[in-house]
Design a protein around this motif. Sequence first.
Motif, PDB file in Angstrom:
ATOM      1  N   ARG A  94      47.703  41.118  39.093  1.00 22.99           N
ATOM      2  CA  ARG A  94      47.420  41.185  40.535  1.00 22.99           C
ATOM      3  C   ARG A  94      46.193  40.345  40.884  1.00 22.99           C
ATOM      4  NH1 ARG A  94      48.695  46.735  39.770  1.00 22.99           N
ATOM      5  NH2 ARG A  94      46.477  47.248  39.675  1.00 22.99           N
ATOM      6  N   LEU A  95      45.174  40.425  40.044  1.00 23.48           N
ATOM      7  CA  LEU A  95      43.937  39.693  40.309  1.00 23.48           C
ATOM      8  C   LEU A  95      44.162  38.185  40.208  1.00 23.48           C
ATOM      9  CD1 LEU A  95      41.046  40.535  41.006  1.00 23.48           C
ATOM     10  CD2 LEU A  95      40.475  40.314  38.587  1.00 23.48           C
ATOM     11  N   ASP A 108      34.758  36.659  34.386  1.00 20.65           N
ATOM     12  CA  ASP A 108      33.889  37.836  34.415  1.00 20.65           C
ATOM     13  C   ASP A 108      34.468  38.928  35.300  1.00 20.65           C
ATOM     14  OD1 ASP A 108      32.076  36.661  32.697  1.00 20.65           O
ATOM     15  OD2 ASP A 108      30.796  35.881  34.312  1.00 20.65           O
ATOM     16  N   LEU A 109      34.999  38.538  36.455  1.00 16.36           N
ATOM     17  CA  LEU A 109      35.637  39.512  37.343  1.00 16.36           C
ATOM     18  C   LEU A 109      36.871  40.104  36.680  1.00 16.36           C
ATOM     19  CD1 LEU A 109      35.953  40.941  40.048  1.00 16.36           C
ATOM     20  CD2 LEU A 109      37.146  38.910  40.913  1.00 16.36           C
ATOM     21  N   MET A 111      38.089  46.399  32.376  1.00 15.25           N
ATOM     22  CA  MET A 111      37.282  47.518  31.890  1.00 15.25           C
ATOM     23  C   MET A 111      37.464  48.743  32.785  1.00 15.25           C
ATOM     24  SD  MET A 111      35.801  46.678  29.061  1.00 15.25           S
ATOM     25  CE  MET A 111      34.646  48.048  28.938  1.00 15.25           C
ATOM     26  N   GLU A 112      37.500  48.506  34.098  1.00 13.88           N
ATOM     27  CA  GLU A 112      37.687  49.604  35.041  1.00 13.88           C
ATOM     28  C   GLU A 112      39.050  50.267  34.857  1.00 13.88           C
ATOM     29  OE1 GLU A 112      37.160  48.038  38.922  1.00 13.88           O
ATOM     30  OE2 GLU A 112      34.985  47.782  38.732  1.00 13.88           O
ATOM     31  N   GLU A 113      40.021  49.506  34.423  1.00  8.18           N
ATOM     32  CA  GLU A 113      41.375  50.040  34.239  1.00  8.18           C
ATOM     33  C   GLU A 113      41.586  50.661  32.858  1.00  8.18           C
ATOM     34  OE1 GLU A 113      43.615  50.405  36.512  1.00  8.18           O
ATOM     35  OE2 GLU A 113      42.429  49.412  38.057  1.00  8.18           O
ATOM     36  N   GLY A 114      40.534  50.682  32.024  1.00  9.58           N
ATOM     37  CA  GLY A 114      40.635  51.415  30.759  1.00  9.58           C
ATOM     38  C   GLY A 114      40.691  50.572  29.503  1.00  9.58           C
ATOM     39  N   LEU A 149      34.569  40.279  21.922  1.00 11.51           N
ATOM     40  CA  LEU A 149      33.694  40.770  22.992  1.00 11.51           C
ATOM     41  C   LEU A 149      32.426  41.387  22.415  1.00 11.51           C
ATOM     42  CD1 LEU A 149      36.319  42.428  25.365  1.00 11.51           C
ATOM     43  CD2 LEU A 149      35.040  40.322  25.772  1.00 11.51           C
ATOM     44  N   THR A 150      32.555  42.093  21.295  1.00  8.18           N
ATOM     45  CA  THR A 150      31.389  42.692  20.654  1.00  8.18           C
ATOM     46  C   THR A 150      30.431  41.612  20.165  1.00  8.18           C
ATOM     47  OG1 THR A 150      32.708  44.592  19.943  1.00  8.18           O
ATOM     48  CG2 THR A 150      30.616  44.243  18.829  1.00  8.18           C
TER      49      THR A 150
END
Length: 238
Positions: free
Chosen positions: A148-149, A169-170, A176-179, A229-230
Motif C-alpha cells: 500500500r505504501l 526509512d518510512l 515495524m508498526e505492523e509487527g 538491520l541489527t
Amino acid sequence: MFNVVCACLLIDENRSRFLQADGVDLMIILVSQHKYIRAPAFRCLSFALNQSPDNCTRFVERAGLKPLFAAFMQKIKLTSKRLRKGPRTEIEDDEHVMTIICSLIRSLSGLPRQRLMAKFRESGFEKIDRLIELHRAYATRIDQAAARLNEQARADDDDDETTAGADPDLLLSTRMEEGLATLQMADLTLGAIIQEGDPEMKERIRVQLRQYGMTTGDIKRVLEEFVELTADTISAEA
C-alpha cells in the motif's frame, strides 16, 4: 508505575536489583492471577529478562513458562476486552510474549533450556504450529502494508518515472508498526528449534510450512534481514 519500572530495567544493574528484590517472582504472580494488569506485567518481564541469564533462569524456576505459553497460545488474554484499543493492542501483546520467549532462548542453558525446548513438543506440537501461524499472519500483514505504501508513493509521483516506491526509512517504520519485530522473533524461535530440536520437531516445521506453500527459505530471508538491520543499528551507534 509499570512504565517507570520498564525504563529502570533498561539499565543492566537494575535488572540484577529487580531479581534480588523478587521482582521476577512478583511479575509471574501478577500475570497468573491479575488479568487487568497482565499486559503491563508481561511488558516488565520482557525488559527484565532481556540479556539477563539469571532473571531468565529464575523465570523458569518459578513456573513462569506456564502463564507465558498460555498467553502465547491465546488461552489467556494479556489485555482485557475493556482495555483493548484495536489491532495495535494485539500486535503489542504478541510482541511482549515473543520478546520473552526469545530472551529465554538466547540466555538459558542446561536444564532450564531443556524445559523451554520441551514446551514445543507438548500437545501435538501445537506451539510450533502457533509459530508458523504468527509467521504467516505477520508476513502477510507487513507485505500488504508495504505494498500500500509503495503504491501510494508511486501514485503521488506519477509524473516521475524514476520513482521506485516509498522512502526506505518510512517503509521500515511502517513495517515495524505492523509487527516486523514479532515476525523476526517468531522466526528466530523457529530457527532455534530447527537448530536444536529433535527430528520430529524439525519435520513438524517443514510439514507446516509446506502446507502453506512455504519453505525454510522464507524463515531464512526474515533472519537475514534481521541480521542486516541489527548490524546497521550497531554501526550507527558505534
